[in-house]
Design an enzyme around this catalytic site. Structure first.
Site, short mmCIF file in Angstrom:
data_model
loop_
_atom_site.label_atom_id
_atom_site.label_comp_id
_atom_site.label_asym_id
_atom_site.label_seq_id
_atom_site.Cartn_x
_atom_site.Cartn_y
_atom_site.Cartn_z
CG PHE A 147 -1.86 1.23 1.16
CD1 PHE A 147 -3.02 1.19 0.40
CD2 PHE A 147 -1.55 2.41 1.83
CE1 PHE A 147 -3.86 2.30 0.31
CE2 PHE A 147 -2.38 3.52 1.75
CZ PHE A 147 -3.54 3.46 0.98
CG ASP A 233 5.61 3.61 1.82
OD1 ASP A 233 5.63 4.21 2.92
OD2 ASP A 233 4.59 3.53 1.11
CE LYS A 262 -0.90 5.43 7.84
NZ LYS A 262 -0.59 4.82 6.54
C1 PLP Z 1 -0.79 5.16 5.11
C2 PLP Z 1 0.25 4.80 4.14
C3 PLP Z 1 0.46 5.54 2.96
C4 PLP Z 1 -0.43 6.70 2.58
O1 PLP Z 1 -0.25 7.76 3.47
P1 PLP Z 1 -1.34 8.96 3.51
O2 PLP Z 1 -0.79 9.87 4.56
O3 PLP Z 1 -2.65 8.33 3.83
O4 PLP Z 1 -1.34 9.59 2.18
C5 PLP Z 1 1.50 5.18 2.14
N1 PLP Z 1 2.29 4.14 2.44
C6 PLP Z 1 2.13 3.40 3.54
C7 PLP Z 1 3.07 2.28 3.83
C8 PLP Z 1 1.10 3.69 4.43
O5 PLP Z 1 0.92 2.94 5.52
#
Ligand code: PLP
Length: 417
Positions: A147, A233, A262
């Site tokens: 994700f 990420d 986050k």
């Molecule tokens: C939550 C998340 C995103 C997206 O972040 P947003 O602040 O919602 O745009 C991208 N990558 C990972 C691994 C995430 O957990």
């Protein structure tokens, strides 16, 4: 009218308002009005133990005095200026992120507003890298189960049919591989040029799934050998969530870039990209920017949050409480095992009843989530202590017992005598 009817009428009223005024995107479990520490309250005064933490965001819990003070002080001083100007708060945050990530002198930081925006920036970084090395056609690879966000670029890296299919065509030049060492070898053994490999050290939305043992080390070797960037990420795993500032630090690899968001400002919107080495030279004036990104308000909050984590040695608490929670959950009814690291914990269930477990916990005043059919995720505040662990343990066990006994009863009823 009884108190219950009043409550029902009030619930119907806010649910109607949500249906009438908000885009229909789901997820209206309660009308939350207040938070303090690891607890939140809804409009009826019902108290919940928040062990989801706004999906791994509220690292200091709710209404933490350090957060409140940082927001208030900076809002009363200077909140926004535009990216024609620098601010001390932004410069301080960039220096802190370089230091925490261990980039050394050659690190660079871009500040954005969300994880998605940080990942969009990383995609552009990969494209600049491909162009610089004369391989405009080189692909960006991401993993099945990943994700990376919902914007069209980040969505292209998020290979889930339900998310992608309504929005095709997506960004071209992207390929997906299984999260296995074999698939990693194949990606680089094939003739295709690879600009970048984008991976989460732990796949949070897939149910807190760690990568195979040794994956990041091998990914580093192969990306280096083939001139591709290794982009991690760390939107969910970063900023102390796993007990390390960044999950890659536990693996002993040095990426070319990490993306963050986050937990970085404990609930204030902020995203970041940190680059290492040559990847720091790719962007140049005119190639990227963001109106709100790096504003002094968000930056000041992140600085205060980082300082608080350091002052209170909260990373040690993340590691210790994570181990304590995992030990407490093992052996509960319906629990097959636990995954993850620090306070990013996936609880694997023996049956696809995660949605029912989540709802039952909610009814008992505990917030967790069900990222998949058979996994519960918890990501509580770094500040939790014995009281929060004890409350979670008893409430979660009771919820699991309730679900298990409901299913046992259904099975017995279904059996002809
Ligand atoms: C939550 C998340 C995103 C997206 O972040 P947003 O602040 O919602 O745009 C991208 N990558 C990972 C691994 C995430 O957990």
């Amino acid at each position: 009218m009884s108190a219950h009817q009043t409550t029902d009428a009030a619930t119907a009223a806010w649910q109607d308002a949500a249906a009438r005024d908000l885009m229909s995107l789901g997820g209206r479990l309660a009308l939350l009005t207040r938070g303090e520490g690891s607890h939140v309250w809804d409009a009826d005064g019902t108290r919940y133990l928040d062990f989801l933490g706004g999906i791994a965001v509220n690292s200091l819990g709710h209404a933490h005095p350090v957060f409140v003070e940082a927001v208030s002080r900076q809002a009363a001083t200077l909140a926004h200026v535009s990216n024609y100007f620098a601010t001390p708060q932004q410069l301080e945050l960039a220096a802190r992120l370089k230091e925490l990530a261990g980039t050394g002198e050659r690190g660079r930081v871009f500040l954005a507003n969300s994880g998605t925006e940080a990942n969009e920036t990383a995609i552009k970084l990969a494209r600049l890298h491909a162009a610089k090395t004369g391989r405009q056609d080189a692909v960006i690879a991401s993993l099945h189960g990943a994700f990376h966000g919902r914007s069209t670029g980040a969505l292209a890296l998020t290979p889930k049919a339900a998310y992608q299919d309504p929005f095709r065509p997506l960004l071209p030049g992207v390929t997906h591989i299984e999260p296995t060492l074999e698939a990693l070898e194949e990606l680089f053994a094939g003739g295709e040029q690879v600009a970048a490999l984008v991976v989460e050290p732990i796949q949070g939305e897939a149910g807190v799934l760690p990568l195979p043992e040794g994956y990041l080390r091998r990914a580093r070797e192969l990306t280096t050998a083939h001139g591709a960037l290794l982009i991690l990420d760390e939107v969910q795993t970063g900023m102390g969530r796993t007990g390390h500032w960044f999950a890659f630090q536990a693996e002993g690899v040095a990426p070319d870039a990490i993306t963050l968001a986050k937990g970085i400002a404990a609930g204030f919107p902020l995203g970041a990209v940190v680059t290492f080495g040559d990847a720091s030279d790719l962007f140049y004036p005119g190639t990227h920017n963001s109106t709100f990104g790096g504003n002094p308000l968000a930056s000041a909050v992140a600085n205060a949050v980082i300082q608080e984590i350091q002052d209170r040695d909260l990373l040690a608490n993340v590691t210790a409480r994570g181990a304590q929670l995992r030990a407490a959950v093992e052996g509960m009814p319906l629990v097959a095992g636990t995954r993850g690291s620090g306070l990013l914990i996936g609880i694997a269930l023996t049956a696809p009843v995660a949605a029912e477990v989540r709802a039952t916990a909610h009814a008992r005043g505990l917030i967790v989530n069900a990222p998949t059919d058979d996994a519960i995720r918890i990501a509580p505040a770094y500040t939790i202590g014995d009281a929060e662990v004890a409350e979670f343990t008893s409430t979660f066990a009771a919820a699991l017992e309730e679900v298990a006994s409901r299913h046992a009863a259904a099975t017995t009823e279904g059996n002809p005598a």
